[in-house]
Design a protein around this motif. Structure first.
Motif, short mmCIF file in Angstrom:
data_model
loop_
_atom_site.label_atom_id
_atom_site.label_comp_id
_atom_site.label_asym_id
_atom_site.label_seq_id
_atom_site.Cartn_x
_atom_site.Cartn_y
_atom_site.Cartn_z
N GLU A 178 -38.53 15.07 123.84
CA GLU A 178 -38.33 15.15 122.39
C GLU A 178 -37.50 13.96 121.88
O GLU A 178 -37.77 13.42 120.81
CB GLU A 178 -37.62 16.46 122.02
N ALA A 179 -36.49 13.58 122.67
CA ALA A 179 -35.66 12.43 122.28
C ALA A 179 -36.50 11.16 122.24
O ALA A 179 -36.36 10.32 121.33
CB ALA A 179 -34.50 12.27 123.26
N ILE A 180 -37.39 11.02 123.21
CA ILE A 180 -38.27 9.83 123.26
C ILE A 180 -39.19 9.81 122.04
O ILE A 180 -39.35 8.78 121.38
CB ILE A 180 -39.09 9.83 124.58
N ASP A 181 -39.78 10.97 121.73
CA ASP A 181 -40.66 11.04 120.56
C ASP A 181 -39.90 10.70 119.28
O ASP A 181 -40.42 10.01 118.40
CB ASP A 181 -41.30 12.44 120.45
N HIS A 182 -38.66 11.19 119.20
CA HIS A 182 -37.81 10.91 118.03
C HIS A 182 -37.56 9.39 117.91
O HIS A 182 -37.70 8.81 116.84
CB HIS A 182 -36.48 11.66 118.21
N ALA A 183 -37.21 8.77 119.04
CA ALA A 183 -36.94 7.33 119.05
C ALA A 183 -38.20 6.54 118.70
O ALA A 183 -38.15 5.58 117.93
CB ALA A 183 -36.40 6.90 120.41
N HIS A 184 -39.31 6.97 119.25
CA HIS A 184 -40.58 6.27 118.99
C HIS A 184 -40.95 6.36 117.51
O HIS A 184 -41.41 5.38 116.91
CB HIS A 184 -41.68 6.88 119.86
N ARG A 185 -40.72 7.52 116.93
CA ARG A 185 -41.01 7.68 115.49
C ARG A 185 -40.16 6.73 114.66
O ARG A 185 -40.56 6.30 113.59
CB ARG A 185 -40.75 9.13 115.05
N LYS A 186 -38.98 6.40 115.18
CA LYS A 186 -38.10 5.49 114.45
C LYS A 186 -38.42 4.02 114.74
O LYS A 186 -37.67 3.12 114.35
CB LYS A 186 -36.65 5.80 114.81
N GLY A 187 -39.47 3.79 115.48
CA GLY A 187 -39.92 2.42 115.70
C GLY A 187 -39.27 1.72 116.88
O GLY A 187 -39.27 0.48 116.95
N ILE A 188 -38.72 2.50 117.80
CA ILE A 188 -38.00 1.89 118.92
C ILE A 188 -38.92 1.72 120.13
O ILE A 188 -39.71 2.61 120.45
CB ILE A 188 -36.79 2.77 119.30
N VAL A 189 -38.81 0.58 120.78
CA VAL A 189 -39.55 0.32 122.00
C VAL A 189 -38.74 0.90 123.16
O VAL A 189 -37.56 0.57 123.32
CB VAL A 189 -39.75 -1.19 122.24
N LEU A 190 -39.36 1.77 123.95
CA LEU A 190 -38.65 2.37 125.10
C LEU A 190 -39.20 1.81 126.40
O LEU A 190 -40.42 1.79 126.61
CB LEU A 190 -38.81 3.89 125.08
#
Lengths: 621, 75
Positions: free
Chosen positions: A280-292
């Motif tokens: 969920e944290a990854i999805d949240h970060a991805h929605r904010k435009g962050i490259v993981l």
């Protein structure tokens, strides 16, 4: 009236702009004044004027250079006051012009020498250090020559475009300490989730090393370099001094990074099981435009570890100094790209990744060569920062740029390298050109939720066009014999089995399961020789007329299976024909003319055999 | 999950170094909360402990085994 008002406002604005325009002249500095005497004046008169100036203003006029005599150009020491005085004196009439002699210079490269004792474990230096200006060519860091890993990713050409300015990279790790070679690197506020405090300094050395690869201070006449050295680092400590951390802390750190302005997240960590919290944290970060970005793991196993295997996380495998898969690196499902991770096996320090870090026992700064997919991931995170700095903001596009720009590895049946070897220069170039196309249909399918995330779809595992050509080719050959052939299911299966196999199965991997059964099912008969070990190089025993002969001999007496055998023979003919044209690579025979000839001859033999079989079948029927 | 594993202590070169337990079948466990007595590469030991599914590490060499008890078989 309205137009008049607008015009007046325009004039007012223009006047204000002109009055505030500092002009180029005021930007320069000078300590001398140029006097260009009129050529109409005689030598004697100029000499008189020079002596008068010398007496009156206590200066020594001199020719600017040995070539200035004919132009009557003289220099005198002086400042703005003297310049004004001269311009209002009688000299104004005797000269062409009187002007400041501006000093032009190449922007100075700010060097940094560490203060003694600066390697203590205090909070990272805040972002106020002056920016380091770029320079063309190799940086001046004395140990840059030991960074084979940066040359391997073509970093210098990428640096000519960007150094990652304006990008923030969160390093979720053991923390970051302000070692001397990070003194000029900029930091933003981080957090220590292990000890629940704002000070996220390192007590292990791993995080500081990883941070160094991403943004080690560069062109500072000290130590080594970092990839995106003008980017900012956000230290997030989730791993203890022993090197472990909970999934709860890691999930919180990802959310912290997402909510505090990070652009890229690096996770050189892995293990454990699936965690909904992290997902969920990854999805949240991805929605904010962050490259993981995450490391694939060091267990040399088929399948990357969590979190690298989550969708939306770029999983990175490690290369050694020779460009081979590092012996420890995990591979297969979940690996998106490969980057240098080094190998220090047998004490080969030169084969590791060199960065400034700290000795966990003493807390003192040292330059250490580490190995691991932990070292590979920050290469990708650093390049992601460079790509983002060029203006590509969508994280999927950043990932796609790096994958498309990666150096492709031809025979990679086990997915050691993902889409290829990281190439910083090519990635930045592709990003600046702005021509990014999403060509990977399979990954698009997966990302859009059509498939269960426990599957891994590697769209690059199969070259689609040759496969389609093989299937169509086999049908074309069958069409040539249409007068003899009943187009039944056994024949159709035979055509597919011989030509392409269920090739889409080769694209699918199950995490933590052996890959060879799917590879076997996804292979055509000529490919079976390399299916188990995952090689795309054909084996001449399987890639020949031998198997069709065996199948025909075996099934000749069976009324339905013989059509399968005939179909397979035609399929093999098509497969060998296309292989001969597209990629004639064979074990023992190489990839030259001999291989091509071998495949062509066997393709013809297969077609001849099928023709013989069907004509015989018709005669006996 | 509490388990008992027999194997050899190994120091693996990831980061500044990681303690590992390598079983005879080649399986590698990453040891955590390692007592000083176990910090000797080459020791053959029997370790009891818990596999921590909720822990991630930078070494990423295998399941994390939190040591709760041990028996040194030979050095």
């Amino acid at each position: 009236m309205k137009k008049l008002l607008i015009f007046a406002l325009f004039l007012l604005g223009l006047g204000w702009a002109i009055s505030n325009f500092s002009g180029l002249a005021t930007r320069g500095t000078y300590d001398s004044i140029v006097l260009d005497f009129k050529e109409s004046l005689g030598k004697a008169q100029i000499e008189q004027e020079i002596q008068a100036i010398a007496r009156q203003y206590q200066v020594t006029p001199h020719l600017n250079s040995a070539f200035s005599g004919s132009d009557n150009v003289y220099l005198i020491k002086g400042n703005g006051v003297l310049l004004n005085t001269l311009r209002h004196s009688h000299l104004a009439r005797a000269t062409e012009f009187i002007e400041p002699a501006y000093i032009y210079s190449i922007p100075e490269i700010i060097s940094a020498t560490p203060e003694p004792g600066s390697q203590g474990l205090t909070a990272p230096a805040s972002a106020e250090s002056p920016a380091i200006r770029p320079q063309i060519g190799a940086p001046n860091d004395p140990d840059y020559h030991k960074q084979w890993n940066f040359r391997a990713i073509n970093i210098e050409a990428a640096w000519s475009e960007t150094h990652g300015q304006g990008i923030t990279i969160a390093v979720i790790d053991t923390g970051i300490s302000p070692v001397p070679d990070l003194q000029q690197t900029q930091f933003v506020k981080g957090y220590d989730f292990v000890n629940d405090r704002e000070d996220a300094t390192d007590d292990n050395g791993h995080g500081t090393h990883v941070a160094g690869t991403i943004a080690q201070s560069t062109n500072n006449h000290l130590g080594v370099t970092g990839i995106a050295y003008e980017a900012k680092l956000m230290p997030l400590k989730v791993l203890s001094a022993e090197g472990g951390g909970t999934t709860a802390d890691i999930a919180e750190a990802i959310k912290f990074a997402a909510d505090n302005g990070a652009d890229v997240i690096n996770m050189s960590l892995g293990g454990g099981g699936e965690s909904q919290l992290i997902k969920e944290a990854i999805d949240h970060a991805h929605r904010k435009g962050i490259v993981l970005v995450a490391a694939a793991g060091n267990a040399n196993q088929n399948s990357a570890s969590y979190p690298a295997r989550y969708p939306r996380v770029i999983g990175v495998s490690a290369l050694d100094a020779m460009g081979n898969k590092a012996p420890y690196s995990s591979f297969g499902a979940g690996v998106d790209i490969s980057a240098p991770g080094g190998s220090t096996a047998d004490g080969n320090v030169a084969g590791g990744i060199l960065q400034n870090t700290l000795d966990p026992q003493t807390g003192h700064s040292l330059f250490a060569a580490f190995q691991g997919t932990s070292m590979a991931a920050p290469h990708v995170a650093g390049v992601a920062a460079l790509v983002k700095a060029t203006g590509v903001s969508n994280p999927d596009e950043v990932a796609e740029v790096m994958k498309q720009a990666a150096l492709k590895v031809k025979d990679d049946g086990l997915n050691h390298f993902g889409s290829g070897k990281l190439d910083a220069a090519a990635a930045v170039k592709l990003a600046t050109q702005g021509k990014i196309t999403f060509r990977d249909f399979f990954r698009w399918l997966r990302d859009n939720g059509y498939l269960n995330p426990r599957f891994w779809i590697d769209g690059g595992a199969v070259a689609l066009l040759p496969k389609l050509a093989m299937v169509l080719g086999s049908y074309l050959l069958a069409f040539l014999l249409r007068n003899y052939l009943p187009f039944t299911a056994p024949l159709a299966w035979g055509l597919v089995t011989g030509s392409s196999g269920l090739f889409f199965l080769r694209c699918i991997s199950l995490f933590d399961a052996p890959q060879w059964p799917l590879r076997l099912l996804g292979s055509s008969i000529p490919e079976l020789g390399g299916a188990i070990q995952g090689s795309s190089v054909l084996n001449p025993i399987f890639a020949s007329v031998l198997v069709p002969v065996g199948l025909l001999a075996l099934f000749w007496g069976h009324p339905r299976a013989k059509w399968f055998a005939i179909g397979s023979t035609l399929g093999v003919a098509a497969c060998l024909l296309i292989s001969a044209l597209v990629s004639p690579t064979l074990v023992w025979l190489g990839e030259g003319m001999v291989a091509r000839l071998f495949l062509l001859v066997n393709a013809l033999l297969c077609f001849g055999l099928a023709r013989l079989a069907v004509s015989d079948e018709r005669r006996t029927a | 999950m509490s388990i008992q594993v027999k194997g050899t202590i190994d120091r693996q070169g990831f980061g500044p170094g990681t303690w590992a337990l390598v079983t005879e079948s080649g399986e590698t466990y990453e040891l955590h909360t390692v007592p000083d007595e176990l910090k000797h590469a080459g020791l053959t030991v029997k370790v009891s402990g818990q596999v921590k599914k909720d822990v991630m590490t930078f070494a990423m060499i295998g399941p994390v085994l939190e040591v709760q008890g041990f028996e040194i078989l030979n050095s």
